[in-house]
Design a protein around this motif. Sequence first.
Motif, PDB file in Angstrom:
ATOM      1  N   GLN A  95       0.846  -1.199   0.000  1.00 26.45           N
ATOM      2  CA  GLN A  95       0.000   0.000   0.000  1.00 26.45           C
ATOM      3  C   GLN A  95       0.882   1.250   0.000  1.00 26.45           C
ATOM      4  OE1 GLN A  95      -2.492   0.472   3.436  1.00 26.45           O
ATOM      5  NE2 GLN A  95      -3.572   2.228   2.585  1.00 26.45           N
ATOM      6  N   GLU A  96       0.518   2.202  -0.810  1.00 25.61           N
ATOM      7  CA  GLU A  96       1.233   3.492  -0.854  1.00 25.61           C
ATOM      8  C   GLU A  96       0.243   4.579  -0.508  1.00 25.61           C
ATOM      9  OE1 GLU A  96       3.165   4.131  -4.556  1.00 25.61           O
ATOM     10  OE2 GLU A  96       4.625   2.540  -4.256  1.00 25.61           O
ATOM     11  N   LEU A  97       0.665   5.399   0.398  1.00 25.65           N
ATOM     12  CA  LEU A  97      -0.250   6.429   0.866  1.00 25.65           C
ATOM     13  C   LEU A  97       0.483   7.757   0.926  1.00 25.65           C
ATOM     14  CD1 LEU A  97      -3.177   6.625   1.950  1.00 25.65           C
ATOM     15  CD2 LEU A  97      -2.240   6.402   4.250  1.00 25.65           C
ATOM     16  N   LYS A  98      -0.125   8.703   0.309  1.00 26.50           N
ATOM     17  CA  LYS A  98       0.486  10.034   0.317  1.00 26.50           C
ATOM     18  C   LYS A  98       0.099  10.735   1.618  1.00 26.50           C
ATOM     19  CE  LYS A  98       1.318  13.785  -2.853  1.00 26.50           C
ATOM     20  NZ  LYS A  98       0.880  14.404  -4.129  1.00 26.50           N
ATOM     21  N   MET A  99       1.098  11.151   2.351  1.00 26.25           N
ATOM     22  CA  MET A  99       0.837  11.707   3.667  1.00 26.25           C
ATOM     23  C   MET A  99       1.589  13.029   3.869  1.00 26.25           C
ATOM     24  SD  MET A  99       0.975   8.345   6.095  1.00 26.25           S
ATOM     25  CE  MET A  99       0.293   9.236   7.482  1.00 26.25           C
ATOM     26  N   VAL A 100       1.110  13.777   4.831  1.00 28.78           N
ATOM     27  CA  VAL A 100       1.774  15.026   5.232  1.00 28.78           C
ATOM     28  C   VAL A 100       2.176  14.879   6.703  1.00 28.78           C
ATOM     29  CG1 VAL A 100       1.518  17.510   5.528  1.00 28.78           C
ATOM     30  CG2 VAL A 100       0.377  16.359   3.644  1.00 28.78           C
ATOM     31  N   PHE A 101       3.460  15.224   6.942  1.00 27.31           N
ATOM     32  CA  PHE A 101       3.959  15.167   8.325  1.00 27.31           C
ATOM     33  C   PHE A 101       4.325  16.586   8.751  1.00 27.31           C
ATOM     34  CE2 PHE A 101       4.895  11.127   6.332  1.00 27.31           C
ATOM     35  CZ  PHE A 101       4.420  10.211   7.236  1.00 27.31           C
TER      36      PHE A 101
ATOM     37  N   THR B  11       5.220  10.191  -0.036  1.00 28.96           N
ATOM     38  CA  THR B  11       4.413   8.985  -0.236  1.00 28.96           C
ATOM     39  C   THR B  11       4.988   7.867   0.641  1.00 28.96           C
ATOM     40  OG1 THR B  11       3.937   9.641  -2.504  1.00 28.96           O
ATOM     41  CG2 THR B  11       3.607   7.321  -1.927  1.00 28.96           C
ATOM     42  N   VAL B  12       4.193   7.373   1.410  1.00 28.70           N
ATOM     43  CA  VAL B  12       4.641   6.382   2.384  1.00 28.70           C
ATOM     44  C   VAL B  12       4.299   4.985   1.883  1.00 28.70           C
ATOM     45  CG1 VAL B  12       4.503   5.654   4.805  1.00 28.70           C
ATOM     46  CG2 VAL B  12       4.220   8.058   4.205  1.00 28.70           C
ATOM     47  N   LYS B  13       5.283   4.126   1.989  1.00 30.51           N
ATOM     48  CA  LYS B  13       5.078   2.733   1.567  1.00 30.51           C
ATOM     49  C   LYS B  13       5.023   1.831   2.796  1.00 30.51           C
ATOM     50  CE  LYS B  13       7.626   3.498  -2.723  1.00 30.51           C
ATOM     51  NZ  LYS B  13       8.864   3.144  -3.453  1.00 30.51           N
ATOM     52  N   TRP B  14       4.674   0.709   2.501  1.00 29.59           N
ATOM     53  CA  TRP B  14       4.583  -0.255   3.600  1.00 29.59           C
ATOM     54  C   TRP B  14       5.977  -0.527   4.159  1.00 29.59           C
ATOM     55  CZ3 TRP B  14       6.547  -5.377   3.624  1.00 29.59           C
ATOM     56  CH2 TRP B  14       6.209  -6.140   4.708  1.00 29.59           C
ATOM     57  N   ASN B  15       6.103  -0.473   5.413  1.00 35.41           N
ATOM     58  CA  ASN B  15       7.340  -0.817   6.117  1.00 35.41           C
ATOM     59  C   ASN B  15       8.516   0.121   5.769  1.00 35.41           C
ATOM     60  OD1 ASN B  15       8.353  -2.399   8.079  1.00 35.41           O
ATOM     61  ND2 ASN B  15       9.077  -4.051   6.719  1.00 35.41           N
ATOM     62  N   GLN B  16       8.188   1.321   5.413  1.00 35.74           N
ATOM     63  CA  GLN B  16       9.245   2.274   5.011  1.00 35.74           C
ATOM     64  C   GLN B  16       9.665   3.123   6.210  1.00 35.74           C
ATOM     65  OE1 GLN B  16       7.961   5.207   2.187  1.00 35.74           O
ATOM     66  NE2 GLN B  16      10.059   5.961   1.824  1.00 35.74           N
ATOM     67  N   VAL B  17      10.998   3.370   6.258  1.00 32.93           N
ATOM     68  CA  VAL B  17      11.530   4.280   7.280  1.00 32.93           C
ATOM     69  C   VAL B  17      11.703   5.654   6.626  1.00 32.93           C
ATOM     70  CG1 VAL B  17      13.427   4.765   8.858  1.00 32.93           C
ATOM     71  CG2 VAL B  17      12.690   2.408   8.469  1.00 32.93           C
ATOM     72  N   LEU B  18      11.075   6.595   7.217  1.00 34.86           N
ATOM     73  CA  LEU B  18      11.104   7.946   6.633  1.00 34.86           C
ATOM     74  C   LEU B  18      12.202   8.787   7.299  1.00 34.86           C
ATOM     75  CD1 LEU B  18       7.253   8.413   6.599  1.00 34.86           C
ATOM     76  CD2 LEU B  18       8.708   8.137   4.603  1.00 34.86           C
ATOM     77  N   HIS B  19      12.769   9.714   6.478  1.00 39.11           N
ATOM     78  CA  HIS B  19      13.872  10.555   6.984  1.00 39.11           C
ATOM     79  C   HIS B  19      13.554  12.015   6.719  1.00 39.11           C
ATOM     80  CE1 HIS B  19      16.692   7.179   7.636  1.00 39.11           C
ATOM     81  NE2 HIS B  19      16.071   6.632   6.615  1.00 39.11           N
TER      82      HIS B  19
ATOM     83  N   ALA C   6      -0.894  13.442   8.562  1.00 40.75           N
ATOM     84  CA  ALA C   6      -2.236  13.461   7.966  1.00 40.75           C
ATOM     85  C   ALA C   6      -2.152  12.804   6.606  1.00 40.75           C
ATOM     86  CB  ALA C   6      -2.732  14.896   7.844  1.00 40.75           C
ATOM     87  N   VAL C   7      -3.248  12.182   6.220  1.00 39.96           N
ATOM     88  CA  VAL C   7      -3.268  11.537   4.912  1.00 39.96           C
ATOM     89  C   VAL C   7      -3.637  12.607   3.888  1.00 39.96           C
ATOM     90  CG1 VAL C   7      -4.380   9.780   3.491  1.00 39.96           C
ATOM     91  CG2 VAL C   7      -3.875   9.318   5.903  1.00 39.96           C
ATOM     92  N   ASP C   8      -2.852  12.631   2.842  1.00 39.54           N
ATOM     93  CA  ASP C   8      -3.112  13.626   1.795  1.00 39.54           C
ATOM     94  C   ASP C   8      -3.233  12.905   0.472  1.00 39.54           C
ATOM     95  OD1 ASP C   8      -3.451  15.998   0.540  1.00 39.54           O
ATOM     96  OD2 ASP C   8      -1.296  16.445   0.372  1.00 39.54           O
ATOM     97  N   ASP C   9      -4.089  11.933   0.493  1.00 34.36           N
ATOM     98  CA  ASP C   9      -4.210  11.082  -0.682  1.00 34.36           C
ATOM     99  C   ASP C   9      -5.636  11.184  -1.221  1.00 34.36           C
ATOM    100  OD1 ASP C   9      -2.686   7.907  -1.368  1.00 34.36           O
ATOM    101  OD2 ASP C   9      -4.075   9.077  -2.605  1.00 34.36           O
ATOM    102  N   ALA C  10      -5.755  11.293  -2.519  1.00 35.54           N
ATOM    103  CA  ALA C  10      -7.069  11.438  -3.147  1.00 35.54           C
ATOM    104  C   ALA C  10      -7.886  10.152  -3.005  1.00 35.54           C
ATOM    105  CB  ALA C  10      -6.920  11.790  -4.611  1.00 35.54           C
TER     106      ALA C  10
END
Lengths: 968, 187
Positions: free
Chosen positions: A61-67, A88-96, A117-121
Amino acid sequence: MALFSVLQTTFLLASLSLRTYQTEVWSEPLPWAPESLKVSINSTRQCLHLQWSVHNLAYHQELKMVFQIEISRIKTSNVIWVEDYSTTVKWNQVLHWSWESKLPLECAKHFLRMRSAVDDAKTPEQRFWSNWSSWEEVDVQNSLGHEPLFVFPKDKLVEEGSNVTICYVSRSQQNNISCYLEGVRMQGEQLGPNVSMFNLNHVAFIRETGTNIYCKVDQGDVIKGVVLFVSKVLEEPKDFSCETQDLTTLNCTWDPGRDTGLLKQLSQSYTLFESFSGKKILCKHKSWCSWQVAPESQETYNFTLTAENNLRKRSVYLLFNLTHRVHPKAPFNVLFKNVSATNATMTWKVHTIGNYYTLLCQVDLYGEGKVTQHNISVRVDGEHLFGGLEPDTQYMAQVRCANANRFWKWSEWTCQNFTTAEAAPSEAPDVWRNVKSAQGDCVVTLFWKPLLKLQANGKILFYNIVIENLDRSSISKLLSIPAPANGTEVILDQCLYQIHVTANNSVGTSPASVIIVSGDPGNTEVEEERVKGTEDGFSLSWKPQPRNVTGYIVDWCDHPRDPLCDLQWKNLGPNTTSTVVSSGAFRPGVRYNFRIYGISTERVPYLLEKKTGYSQELAPSDNPQVVMSNLTSHSFTLSWKDYSTESQPSFIQGYHVYLKSKAGQCHSGWEKAVLSDDAVCCKYKIDNPKQKTFVVENLQPESFYEFLVTPYTSVGEGPHGAFTKVTTPDEYSPILIRIILPMVFCILLITIICYLKSQWMKEKCYPDIPDPYKSSVLSLIKSKENPRLTIMNIKDCVPDSIEVLNKQEGTRKSLTETESTKPTYLYLLPTETSYSGPEPCICFENFTYNQAASDSASCGHVPVPPKAPPSQLGLLTSPENLLKSLEKNYMNSLGEIPAGETSLNYVSQLASPMSGDKSSLPTNPPEPALCSEYKMQMAIPLGLASAPSSGSSSFSSITLLDEGEHYH
Amino acid sequence: LLSLQIKSQGLDKDGLKEHCRERPGAFPSKDALQRLSKREFLRTLHTMLGSILHRLTALQRDVPKAQDLETLNRAKQNIRGFRNNIHCMARLLPDSSETTEPTPAVPATSPSPTPTSDTFQRRLEGCRFLHGYHRFMHSVGQVFQEWGESPSRRRRHSPHGGLRKGVRRLQLSRRNKRLPPRGQLPR
């Protein structure tokens, strides 16, 4: 179907109710909230690194998000940064996420939290923020250690003009800490009890090794600091270009621009990226890089050159076709073959560029100041024939090549020199002669000019001279003069000669130059004309010759004052009647003589005209040496015949004679002139330069004059140097001299004669003892015919008495002893025993002898008998003469009579009458008086004669006279 | 070297150059060197020169200009030559002499602490090291001068005269190798 519709309605209602519920309930956790937050720092770059992950995502799953991230400093409420980070956040991804702090992280605590927050259409319903995470604290101070002072940031690299924040951390709150930027104290801002910060705006580049910033504890030895490396702004590379020489390697070059001024390890790097092949290389040099062309013959290249340092990245791009960027290598193996005097063949090789490339080569030939250019197409080897070359000439040939199909750049030049072969001289040498007559022979000096290089066609080795006697054509003479001589001298008799001169090099002989020398030197008296020269030379012209001439020659000497005058000549055509002679050797003030010859059809030169002139006339620098003669009381003559007008720096037009006198008046012909020193004098102008004598007349006797003779020319007269002084003599002096000189001569002659005949004269005129018999008195007496007057003999005298003084016999005194000897006198005393007064008497003075006198045989004089009256005797001489005679004899006795030989000298003395006028004596003979007396004749004793002084002698004389005056 | 270092690193500022002083104990003092026997002195000098060479090599990293780097390398060459001479002098000393002298109290530490990664501190340490190096070599020169000027001391310390010979050879060798003259040892 109805069931499906019911279920769908139910789901929609449920969904609606759920959304309503979610809207109403905010605090409910979001299923995709950030979790596992980790914060780390990079002190060098002053960065906070944040990493987190989002759970509950489905697989793939890929989800566009705002942090949303919040950062606080010192305390959580002091928020200094808020940022929304979308990804865009992917499953099991470490964000930097990273954040760079302006303040060094070591100087303050930092706090960080975030929410998402989710920013996905695809899931619009999820667009609301999650809860904030808890604050993450970043506190580096705890790990600094225990040193008393820290300064941050360490070794920071910034660009020139940036803003930088410096801070320090002190372990003790009591210390006063001062911070300095390159020795200048900085004013800071306190962040905490032991932390201060300093904002540096627009930092400047100071040095390559960085800027020193340091802090010191005021009361201590603690010093800590940092080095701030300030870089100049990295510039974009300029003039990026790539080319190939062999289609296998591309050489890319660029201008890196100004240096960033950083240490090598901090300096920028350059990378080359080709987009079609995807290859990338790191360039080792700052301004060029080599790129290997792909073997599959890639034709088009798209390069990106990137300059990059820690602060900035700059890129430039280049797209090109490889075959359009061919820059051939320089040709090689350039050779010359078949080199003759006029032709040469040049060959060269080129580096091959593929199999189908043709090169266009350009060949330049430099020689004799000219350039010729040729283009030749070449595939492998090139060849070109040079024609029309000059013999014995060095040429320089160069060749370069370029791609003939698509010109890009010429290769470098390849140069080579070659020299053409020699050829025989093409021109006859230019010959001229100077003819002089000496001892019946004709001395001919031949001159020739060296051939020009184009005429010599090689090195001239020698000159051949053939002298042909035209009268006796069979006789000829050959001379060979080695080069580089430019003349020779030959002696000819008075015959007609034809001289051939040729120049020879190693290949052959030049055409002959022929000149006819006549036995007649040709010193035709031609009137010399004056010409006026200029700085550009002398403009000469002459009359055209009625007879045929083949040309004219003008000759002159460049150095007429030198014995080797450096003869020059100029050949002119037969139709020429004027020319301008110019020479670099012409000097102002030097007279140059030009002779113009016509060359007959028989090649015989004959003198036409003579010219003389100066390139520039100068005023005379010297005056003539004037000789003065014939000085009289009214005139003198001046002469300067040695003055040469020929060697003067200009034409002498005449002379000025200056005359200074006290009178200051000028006679006719003279004019008044004022000299440079304001002195007034008279000036006489002599217009004829050949007149070198002048008579100055109308002078005053016994007067002082000064004169000066100076030449004058068109540019002025000679210097007014020292005047010569002269004084006229007295008018009568010559006459007097004519009289006095003979008189002096006569007197001198008489004196000499008298001196030579002095003895004779003495005997004749004034003998020491006059001989009465020889005396003319007798004749006088006789002439008077007075028989009573006669010479008295001694035997006729009857003495009255004789007194003999005692004298010691046998004692001879020396001269010195005679002084005390008393003379022996013989007195004639009267018989009367007393003498009571003057009575009439006749008193004769007796002769007195001393013993020596009586013994002397030399005394042959007989005493005069007292017969003669004294008055008559007194006529013989004056008393003065007698006294002189006495003194003279007395002195003679000193000088002539040796001591011891003669002891008696006899002196005659006549006394003058006691009274009576001397002048009346001859006319008035004395009558018998009551008492007349004779001075006695006496012998002078030796003792008196040897008296040492004249005073004593005088005294002796007086004594004698006194004794003589005694009446007995 | 010291002046080059101070100028190129910007340490010639008031308040900063005062800290460019020799760190106490980094190099033996002149008194300590004078108290040493000749053998110990030469040994100490040899050791110190070796340490100095290492430290100069480390210092090269902070020398940016090629010209300064050349000066530094030339100094290193001189130190190597000087160190060789010291080695030869020590070999000329008689084996039997001065073996019983006590070991002097000379710090056996390295001339400087381990270089730090802090550029500013490294810069200061390098300056202090060069300052101490200059002072140390000057003291060494003075000790050598005393050897040459004091025969009694020489006799007392070197009864066989071997060291005097060695000193003379050293001076000659220094002249021949274009080493700095006496009193101006390698800098």
